[in-house]
Each structure stands twice: as structure tokens, then as C-alpha cells.
Write an enzyme that holds these catalytic residues in place. Sequence first.
Site, mmCIF file in Angstrom:
data_model
loop_
_atom_site.group_PDB
_atom_site.id
_atom_site.type_symbol
_atom_site.label_atom_id
_atom_site.label_comp_id
_atom_site.label_asym_id
_atom_site.label_seq_id
_atom_site.Cartn_x
_atom_site.Cartn_y
_atom_site.Cartn_z
ATOM 1 N N ARG A 1 -48.680 9.522 54.707
ATOM 2 C CA ARG A 1 -47.623 8.491 54.494
ATOM 3 C C ARG A 1 -48.067 7.074 54.754
ATOM 4 O O ARG A 1 -47.226 6.176 54.837
ATOM 5 C CB ARG A 1 -46.399 8.787 55.392
ATOM 6 C CG ARG A 1 -45.833 10.174 55.279
ATOM 7 C CD ARG A 1 -45.344 10.485 53.898
ATOM 8 N NE ARG A 1 -44.606 11.758 53.855
ATOM 9 C CZ ARG A 1 -44.547 12.535 52.794
ATOM 10 N NH1 ARG A 1 -45.166 12.180 51.665
ATOM 11 N NH2 ARG A 1 -43.867 13.643 52.824
ATOM 12 N N ASP B 1 -49.828 21.476 53.476
ATOM 13 C CA ASP B 1 -48.912 20.569 52.752
ATOM 14 C C ASP B 1 -47.980 19.873 53.755
ATOM 15 O O ASP B 1 -46.777 19.717 53.501
ATOM 16 C CB ASP B 1 -48.099 21.299 51.677
ATOM 17 C CG ASP B 1 -47.514 20.320 50.647
ATOM 18 O OD1 ASP B 1 -47.795 19.111 50.748
ATOM 19 O OD2 ASP B 1 -46.767 20.767 49.760
HETATM 20 O O1 DOR Z 1 -42.764 19.516 49.507
HETATM 21 C C1 DOR Z 1 -43.477 18.642 49.079
HETATM 22 N N1 DOR Z 1 -43.591 17.453 49.694
HETATM 23 N N2 DOR Z 1 -44.144 18.884 47.974
HETATM 24 C C2 DOR Z 1 -44.824 17.930 47.338
HETATM 25 O O2 DOR Z 1 -45.394 18.209 46.330
HETATM 26 C C3 DOR Z 1 -44.848 16.547 47.856
HETATM 27 C C4 DOR Z 1 -44.590 16.519 49.303
HETATM 28 C C5 DOR Z 1 -44.250 15.162 49.800
HETATM 29 O O3 DOR Z 1 -44.984 14.217 49.488
HETATM 30 O O4 DOR Z 1 -43.287 15.013 50.538
HETATM 31 ZN ZN ZN Z 2 -47.739 19.314 45.938
HETATM 32 ZN ZN ZN Z 3 -48.389 17.984 48.926
#
Ligand code: DOR
Ligand code: ZN
Ligand code: ZN
Length: 424
Positions: free
Chosen positions: A64, A305
Site C-alpha cells: 500500500r 495475498d
Molecule cells: O482480495 C484482493 N485484494 N484481491 C486482489 O486481487 C487485490 C487485493 C487488494 O489490492 O486489495
Molecule cells: Zn490478485
Molecule cells: Zn493481490
Amino acid sequence: MLLLIKNGMVVNPGDKTQTESDVLVENGKVKQIAPGLSVKAERVIDAAGCCVMPGFIDMHVHLRDPGQEHKETVETGLRAAVHGGFTTIVAMPNTKPVVDNPDVVRYVHNKAQDIGLAHVLQAGSMTMGERGEELSDIEGMVEAGIPGLSEDGKSVMNARLCREAMALAVKYDIPIFAHCEDINLVNGGVVNEDGNAKRLGQKGISNSVEDVIAARDMILARETGAALHLCHCSTKGSVQMLKFAKQTGLRVTAEACPHHFTLTSSDIREDDANYKMNPPLRTQEDVDALREGLREDIIDVIATDHAPHTAIEKGEGIRRAPFGITGLETAASLVMTELVDQGYLTMMQMAEKMSYNPAKILGLDRGTVEEGKTADLVVFDPQQEYVVNPAEFYSKGKNTPFAGRKVKGVVIATIVDGRVVYEK
Ligand code: DOR
Ligand code: ZN
Ligand code: ZN
């Protein structure tokens, strides 16, 4: 400085050995691995009952930073990483601004270097602003040291443009990290398309949303010769296609996330956006396919993720809240509890999927516990149990569906370049 890690079970995917040993670390490197070392070290870690593994490498993290530092910064993300046993992370490029040029790559790399907790590799976007219209400054970003290209958060829907990005990835010898999502098929869906979507009164996301692009990208990778890595596989179809593609010799790898092999859409009991992520929680049939895929090494990597969001955003309910959950600080325990303890994976496979295989894909000389190599290590207690409490996370993101869940496996210490960067 001399660091001695005593009496641990050394799990080394480099030569597939598992032996009770001491590990001596000096000047950032593993100096000696042998039982009963009697050395006067400045620092000693008692690893009795613990595994000494190569530091975990997370190929899929959202830091972020720049632009959404209220959700996470490089520093808080790295504190979370080392708390979770990660010594290297790949940061996804869907920041504000998007990482589509070398300046932003250098900004993140410099910031991470100054903080010095763990290694950060900043991935570059495939298209400018992730708008899917024109290619990013890929050559410039390669010079700035990106480990690969990704449009994560979405797919490049224009197949011609995607193919051009793959051709450049071949030219510069870097992999593509593919988020597979056909945006036209999504059509406003927010949870998996099944009976639970109806129960929750939400629009569904079908498996074809993922499968169509996974198939397309494997076809394009075959044509271009690109090294393709499928991010966060969530469907049975993805696993089946991967198995077939690998059998035919395609250069493809894939990752699965802890939430996708642990939870199903049935676990969403109420309008709680901590269960909202993309791809969504699927069905038991999909979970079973992922677990089998991991067991059979069709799925090479476990990645988090890690996607921190604020409590205010996540409080807006499933329909309106952003997709994503945090993952860095629960991953190792979930792998231990859900996969190793339940007989899907051995400790060696855990080390392979959380360290050795990611290192291979990223072209890093890491992911092993070997004399003479960089001392990026994690001391992991596979027996100790605890209850997940987001208030204890170092990440700014407390958005997890695992709060209150009893899990097994605790990170005791994390060592990066021979330095103890986290100790419980
Ligand atoms: O759950 C998700 N969050 N999937 C994504 O592809 C992007 C990610 C995000 O950037 O928050
Ligand atoms: Zn993704
Ligand atoms: Zn992602």
C-alpha cells in the site's frame, strides 16, 4: 557477530535433508551446520523442539506504499512479514500511483533498504496505471530491479497487450505473476456464485471468471515462451488445467493462499466483509482440489495475498467493502494446522512451497539452509498452539476472517542476512 541456533530440526529443501543440528551464523552467512557445536557465540537461540527452516518468501503482498499509507506502509508491512517468518516479500504494483515506472520501484526498494528488516522486491505493472491501454516502462523497471510483471488486482483484458507484455518478459527473462479475472464475467459479483450468495443476498462470482483467464494466459505463455506464475488459484478448474499444462511441458507455476485452502463460502455466516477477497472463498470441492494440488506439487507455492484495509472500509458490509484480507501473520500457522497436521504436506513440502520454490521462480540464491549461503532463516515451533488475535498483528490491517481461530505453529525467531530481526 556470531549467532548460534541450537538443537533445532534443520529442514533443508536444498538437499531434501532433515537433521537435528546446530546452525552457526557469521557475517550474514551460514557458517556451519553440525550437531553439538561448542562455540562461544554473542547470541544463542534455543531451537529445541523447533524447525530451523529457510526464511519464508511471500510472492504476493500488498504494501500500500506509496499512496495508501493509512492501510499499510513499507515499515508496518515488513514488521508483519518478519513476525510471520518471512525474510523476502514481493510487493504488488497496484499502489497509488501504480508501479509502472522505475522511479516508484526505486522509492519502495530504497525505503525497504533503509528499514532493513527483510528483503522487498517490488513488482512492476504490465500496463500504465493498470489501465490496460498501453504497456508500462518495462525496460526501465527491469533496470531498477523488478522481479517480474503483474497487473494484480485485475487482468489485462486485452489479450494482444497481454501477449506483448509476455514477449517483453521473455526478452528480459522475468516471470509474469497473473491475477486471473475476466472482468466482464464478474458482472458486479462479490462472493462465490453458489447457494451461499443467495443466502447472503449478494451477487456471485463464477469459477469461469478465473478459469477463462487462467486458460488464456497459459495459451499465451505457450506461444510466447513466457514464464507464467498463476496467482491465488482458487478453483478446481485451475488445478486441473495446471496439471494438464505441466504434463505437456509448459513453463507454468502456481500459488494458493491459506484462506482458499482453509475456508469455503459456507463459512461466511453473516454480512462480514472480513470474508470478502478476490478471488472469493469457493466451495468444498474447490478446497479439496487445492489441497490435492498442493499435495501432488501441482501447486508450487503458498503465498498470502496480504491485502490490508481499514476497519472503516471493512465495516461497510460485503457489497461495498474492498476485496482483501491480511495474511502475513497467520500464513505459517494455517499451513501447519490445515496442511501439515492434516497430512497433506510434509514439513519439507512446507519449506519448498514457502521458500525454496518461490526462490527458484524469482531467480534468488535463497530458500535453503546451507553452509556458505545467506542466513535468511526462520525458527518455527510446529507444536505450540495459540488463538489468532488481530490486535497482536504488527500490520495496520486487522482484516482477517481468522480472528478467534485456534491454530498451531509459532514463529520463534526470524533471521535476515544473519541478523535477528524478530524474536518472540
Ligand atoms: O482480495 C484482493 N485484494 N484481491 C486482489 O486481487 C487485490 C487485493 C487488494 O489490492 O486489495
Ligand atoms: Zn490478485
Ligand atoms: Zn493481490
